[in-house]
Design a protein around this motif. Structure first.
Motif, PDB file in Angstrom:
ATOM      1  N   GLY A 280       0.784  -1.224   0.000  1.00 35.81           N
ATOM      2  CA  GLY A 280       0.000   0.000   0.000  1.00 35.81           C
ATOM      3  C   GLY A 280       0.814   1.271   0.000  1.00 35.81           C
ATOM      4  N   VAL A 281       2.156   1.145   0.023  1.00 33.86           N
ATOM      5  CA  VAL A 281       3.019   2.334   0.043  1.00 33.86           C
ATOM      6  C   VAL A 281       3.932   2.375  -1.187  1.00 33.86           C
ATOM      7  CG1 VAL A 281       2.985   2.554   2.541  1.00 33.86           C
ATOM      8  CG2 VAL A 281       4.724   1.113   1.465  1.00 33.86           C
ATOM      9  N   GLY A 282       3.690   1.455  -2.133  1.00 34.36           N
ATOM     10  CA  GLY A 282       4.451   1.476  -3.374  1.00 34.36           C
ATOM     11  C   GLY A 282       5.819   0.834  -3.299  1.00 34.36           C
ATOM     12  N   MET A 283       6.066  -0.001  -2.282  1.00 31.49           N
ATOM     13  CA  MET A 283       7.365  -0.678  -2.210  1.00 31.49           C
ATOM     14  C   MET A 283       7.311  -1.851  -1.243  1.00 31.49           C
ATOM     15  SD  MET A 283       9.772   1.775   0.185  1.00 31.49           S
ATOM     16  CE  MET A 283       9.319   3.286  -0.635  1.00 31.49           C
ATOM     17  N   ILE A 291      16.110   0.141  -3.016  1.00 30.74           N
ATOM     18  CA  ILE A 291      15.905   0.240  -4.465  1.00 30.74           C
ATOM     19  C   ILE A 291      15.426   1.637  -4.843  1.00 30.74           C
ATOM     20  CG2 ILE A 291      14.531  -0.642  -6.404  1.00 30.74           C
ATOM     21  CD1 ILE A 291      14.449  -3.344  -4.871  1.00 30.74           C
ATOM     22  N   LYS A 292      14.532   2.176  -4.031  1.00 28.99           N
ATOM     23  CA  LYS A 292      13.973   3.495  -4.324  1.00 28.99           C
ATOM     24  C   LYS A 292      15.004   4.597  -4.143  1.00 28.99           C
ATOM     25  CE  LYS A 292      10.138   6.583  -3.142  1.00 28.99           C
ATOM     26  NZ  LYS A 292       8.914   6.760  -2.305  1.00 28.99           N
ATOM     27  N   SER A 293      15.809   4.543  -3.080  1.00 31.25           N
ATOM     28  CA  SER A 293      16.751   5.621  -2.775  1.00 31.25           C
ATOM     29  C   SER A 293      18.047   5.529  -3.569  1.00 31.25           C
ATOM     30  CB  SER A 293      17.071   5.641  -1.277  1.00 31.25           C
ATOM     31  OG  SER A 293      17.729   4.444  -0.881  1.00 31.25           O
ATOM     32  N   ASN A 294      18.474   4.306  -3.892  1.00 34.39           N
ATOM     33  CA  ASN A 294      19.761   4.116  -4.568  1.00 34.39           C
ATOM     34  C   ASN A 294      19.661   3.099  -5.697  1.00 34.39           C
ATOM     35  OD1 ASN A 294      20.444   4.829  -1.516  1.00 34.39           O
ATOM     36  ND2 ASN A 294      22.188   5.489  -2.756  1.00 34.39           N
ATOM     37  N   PRO A 295      18.848   3.356  -6.709  1.00 31.53           N
ATOM     38  CA  PRO A 295      18.688   2.376  -7.801  1.00 31.53           C
ATOM     39  C   PRO A 295      19.977   2.116  -8.562  1.00 31.53           C
ATOM     40  CG  PRO A 295      17.701   4.485  -8.394  1.00 31.53           C
ATOM     41  CD  PRO A 295      18.035   4.576  -6.944  1.00 31.53           C
ATOM     42  N   ASN A 324       7.818   0.950 -13.163  1.00 27.34           N
ATOM     43  CA  ASN A 324       7.905   2.349 -12.739  1.00 27.34           C
ATOM     44  C   ASN A 324       8.712   2.520 -11.460  1.00 27.34           C
ATOM     45  OD1 ASN A 324       6.249   3.402 -14.858  1.00 27.34           O
ATOM     46  ND2 ASN A 324       4.438   2.645 -13.776  1.00 27.34           N
ATOM     47  N   ILE A 325       8.730   1.474 -10.621  1.00 28.92           N
ATOM     48  CA  ILE A 325       9.478   1.544  -9.360  1.00 28.92           C
ATOM     49  C   ILE A 325      10.973   1.466  -9.621  1.00 28.92           C
ATOM     50  CG2 ILE A 325       9.925   0.321  -7.199  1.00 28.92           C
ATOM     51  CD1 ILE A 325       6.956  -0.585  -7.338  1.00 28.92           C
ATOM     52  N   PHE A 326      11.375   0.553 -10.517  1.00 30.44           N
ATOM     53  CA  PHE A 326      12.797   0.393 -10.865  1.00 30.44           C
ATOM     54  C   PHE A 326      12.921   0.429 -12.372  1.00 30.44           C
ATOM     55  CE2 PHE A 326      16.523  -2.409 -11.761  1.00 30.44           C
ATOM     56  CZ  PHE A 326      17.498  -1.643 -11.126  1.00 30.44           C
ATOM     57  N   LYS A 327      13.715   1.336 -12.883  1.00 32.44           N
ATOM     58  CA  LYS A 327      13.807   1.556 -14.323  1.00 32.44           C
ATOM     59  C   LYS A 327      14.830   0.657 -15.012  1.00 32.44           C
ATOM     60  CE  LYS A 327      10.700   4.766 -14.724  1.00 32.44           C
ATOM     61  NZ  LYS A 327       9.465   4.526 -15.519  1.00 32.44           N
ATOM     62  N   GLY A 328      15.509  -0.182 -14.247  1.00 33.23           N
ATOM     63  CA  GLY A 328      16.493  -1.068 -14.833  1.00 33.23           C
ATOM     64  C   GLY A 328      15.916  -2.424 -15.198  1.00 33.23           C
ATOM     65  N   SER A 329      16.783  -3.425 -15.273  1.00 35.06           N
ATOM     66  CA  SER A 329      16.386  -4.779 -15.681  1.00 35.06           C
ATOM     67  C   SER A 329      15.609  -5.474 -14.563  1.00 35.06           C
ATOM     68  CB  SER A 329      17.620  -5.603 -16.047  1.00 35.06           C
ATOM     69  OG  SER A 329      18.293  -5.029 -17.138  1.00 35.06           O
ATOM     70  N   LEU A 330      14.506  -6.142 -14.947  1.00 31.06           N
ATOM     71  CA  LEU A 330      13.641  -6.825 -13.990  1.00 31.06           C
ATOM     72  C   LEU A 330      13.586  -8.321 -14.280  1.00 31.06           C
ATOM     73  CD1 LEU A 330      10.646  -4.303 -13.890  1.00 31.06           C
ATOM     74  CD2 LEU A 330      12.430  -4.583 -12.158  1.00 31.06           C
ATOM     75  N   VAL A 331      13.681  -9.116 -13.225  1.00 34.44           N
ATOM     76  CA  VAL A 331      13.605 -10.574 -13.315  1.00 34.44           C
ATOM     77  C   VAL A 331      12.377 -11.030 -12.538  1.00 34.44           C
ATOM     78  CG1 VAL A 331      14.764 -12.752 -12.782  1.00 34.44           C
ATOM     79  CG2 VAL A 331      16.115 -10.743 -13.475  1.00 34.44           C
ATOM     80  N   ILE A 332      11.603 -11.936 -13.121  1.00 34.56           N
ATOM     81  CA  ILE A 332      10.410 -12.476 -12.463  1.00 34.56           C
ATOM     82  C   ILE A 332      10.799 -13.732 -11.696  1.00 34.56           C
ATOM     83  CG2 ILE A 332       8.164 -13.554 -12.869  1.00 34.56           C
ATOM     84  CD1 ILE A 332       7.766 -11.631 -15.180  1.00 34.56           C
ATOM     85  N   GLY A 333      10.642 -13.678 -10.375  1.00 38.47           N
ATOM     86  CA  GLY A 333      11.015 -14.802  -9.529  1.00 38.47           C
ATOM     87  C   GLY A 333       9.869 -15.774  -9.358  1.00 38.47           C
TER      88      GLY A 333
END
Length: 455
Positions: A280-283, A291-295, A324-333
């Motif tokens: 509910g807080v976007g993270m 991740i949000k402060s130091n991507p 939108n939260i992380f603009k880099g590469s995303l892996v689905i676990g």
């Protein structure tokens, strides 16, 4: 000899009527000699060069230093989309069947195999070693847990021990893992240390622990030097944060840990493994703030889409929000089978295809991770080929028909109206028990999921 005489003769004065003819003969002779010399040189050097290299259609193979899987992989890795495999926790030994805990025992001989065996399957691009499960609390103690292999422990005074379920064992088993690491790396597979893991594991982060842990990891697992190197001379390719609990210093110390490691080992890989649930807080509460402060500290992020039914397909898959939260590469676990995700999230091939239909062309989609390699590959008691299915899907093959659009988003407060052994099992069979209107089910080994009521 005649050609040489002709060449010498050309320097002797001759009547003007034959002078031109002789000059032409000399020139022709010189050309012939040159051609002979060139041919001889080519005949000598070309075979020499060929003898020192293999023909283009021949592959030279070397014998591995570690006994490995001898079967030939039916598919190969595709460099565009990566498959990450977790090794170390022997998830196949969870003993969880469709009816609950303890209903599907797996013999010890069929549980976790050596790391090199799974590297030899040809499916994986990265292997994550699970887990560095103990660290922090203000001193330099730490522990490495590889489940059925045992634990490697270092106390606050630097003393080293190894045990299996409390019984002392030799550290040679961990040195063998080091040889497997080097073998996997020689075949182009990256090997990364996963730190943290289960939220109940004895790790903590108080002020000062970030820098301390960074130096421990650098000296014990990366390019540094220490008497406590469980994998011997093997140098890992990177570190991932699989932190599943939080506290006052967890965010700041994780940042310091990564910043220090990047200074010590700038070429290493760094990633994080947040839960998909955004609270509910976007993270994610645990690694989300980092991740949000130091991507910039992360090369990629692995989002855990199992044991998280509120944000996993088919009831709230939220990958678009993560882009939108992380603009880099995303892996689905993902989970390797139903038993690897006791509270749900395993995707059968049809569901997997439905997810890939949504994400495959997204430029941020980097690949899939599977927890773990023991439960997603064949053994006599578990003839799973799920890792092979994942590899085929990442290579662009269709592995299922796909599913219709997913259902409505759910919250934790909606889970208390249906009971089933696991989410995947209940969803596929629809043989649901009657449920209570509170947080507990009649059978403590079962979970409640209201969103299955119209199954």
């Amino acid at each position: 000899m005649d050609l040489l005489n002709d060449r010498l003769d050309s320097k002797v004065p001759a009547p003007s009527v034959t002078k031109g003819r002789r000059r032409r003969i000399v020139l022709i002779g010189v050309l012939v000699v040159a051609l002979i010399i060139i041919s001889a040189l080519l005949g000598y050097f070309i075979p020499k060069n060929n003898s020192s290299s293999s023909p283009s259609n021949v592959t030279i193979s070397t014998s591995p230093t570690t006994p490995t899987n001898t079967s030939t992989p039916s598919i190969t890795r595709n460099s565009a989309k990566k498959l990450f495999g977790y090794w170390g926790q022997s998830a196949v030994g969870n003993y969880v069947g469709p009816l609950g805990l303890g209903t599907r025992p797996i013999p010890a001989s069929e549980q976790q195999k050596g790391l090199a065996y799974y590297c030899d399957l040809g499916y994986y691009d990265v292997m994550n070693l699970a887990f560095l499960y103990k660290f922090g609390g203000g001193d330099v103690h730490w522990g490495l847990d590889h489940s059925s292999l045992g634990r490697y422990e270092v106390d606050a005074a630097g003393g080293i021990s190894a045990n299996f379920e409390g019984t002392p064992i030799s550290t040679d088993a961990f040195l063998q893992v080091g040889k497997d690491i080097q073998y996997c790396q020689s075949n182009g597979i990256k090997v990364v240390l996963s730190i943290g893991g289960d939220m109940h594991s004895p790790y903590n982060l108080i002020p000062g622990d970030g820098a301390r842990l960074a130096n421990i990891i650098y000296n014990s697992f990366l390019q540094g030097n220490s008497s406590a190197r469980p994998y011997g001379s093997a140098i890992l390719d990177g570190v991932e944060l699989d932190i599943e609990k939080t506290g006052p210093s967890f965010t700041s110390e994780q940042v310091i840990l990564l910043q220090t490691l990047k200074q010590l080992s700038p070429k290493s890989i760094f990633s994080a493994v947040p839960q998909c649930f955004l609270n509910g807080v976007g993270m994610d509460y645990n690694t989300g703030p980092v991740i949000k402060s130091n991507p910039e500290l992360f090369d990629y992020v692995i989002i855990q889409y199992y044991n998280n039914p509120t944000c996993s397909y088919p009831f709230g898959f939220n990958y678009p929000e993560w882009t939108n939260i992380f603009k880099g590469s995303l892996v689905i676990g993902l989970a390797g089978d139903d038993t690897s995700a006791i509270t749900g999230g395993f995707l059968n091939p049809g569901q997997l295809q439905a997810v890939l239909d949504q994400v495959y062309k997204d430029p941020q989609f980097y690949g899939i991770s599977v927890y773990d390699v023991s439960s997603s590959n064949p053994s006599p008691s578990l003839p799973s080929t799920y890792s092979q299915t994942l590899r085929k899907a990442l290579n662009g093959e269709r592995v299922g028909s796909g599913y219709p659009p997913q259902g409505n988003f759910t919250t934790e407060h909606q889970w208390a109206a249906r009971c089933a052994g696991t989410w995947g099992y209940a969803n596929e069979t629809c043989s649901l028990d009657s449920c209570k209107d509170n947080w507990s089910c009649a059978d403590p080994t079962k979970m409640c999921f209201m969103f299955l009521q119209q199954c």
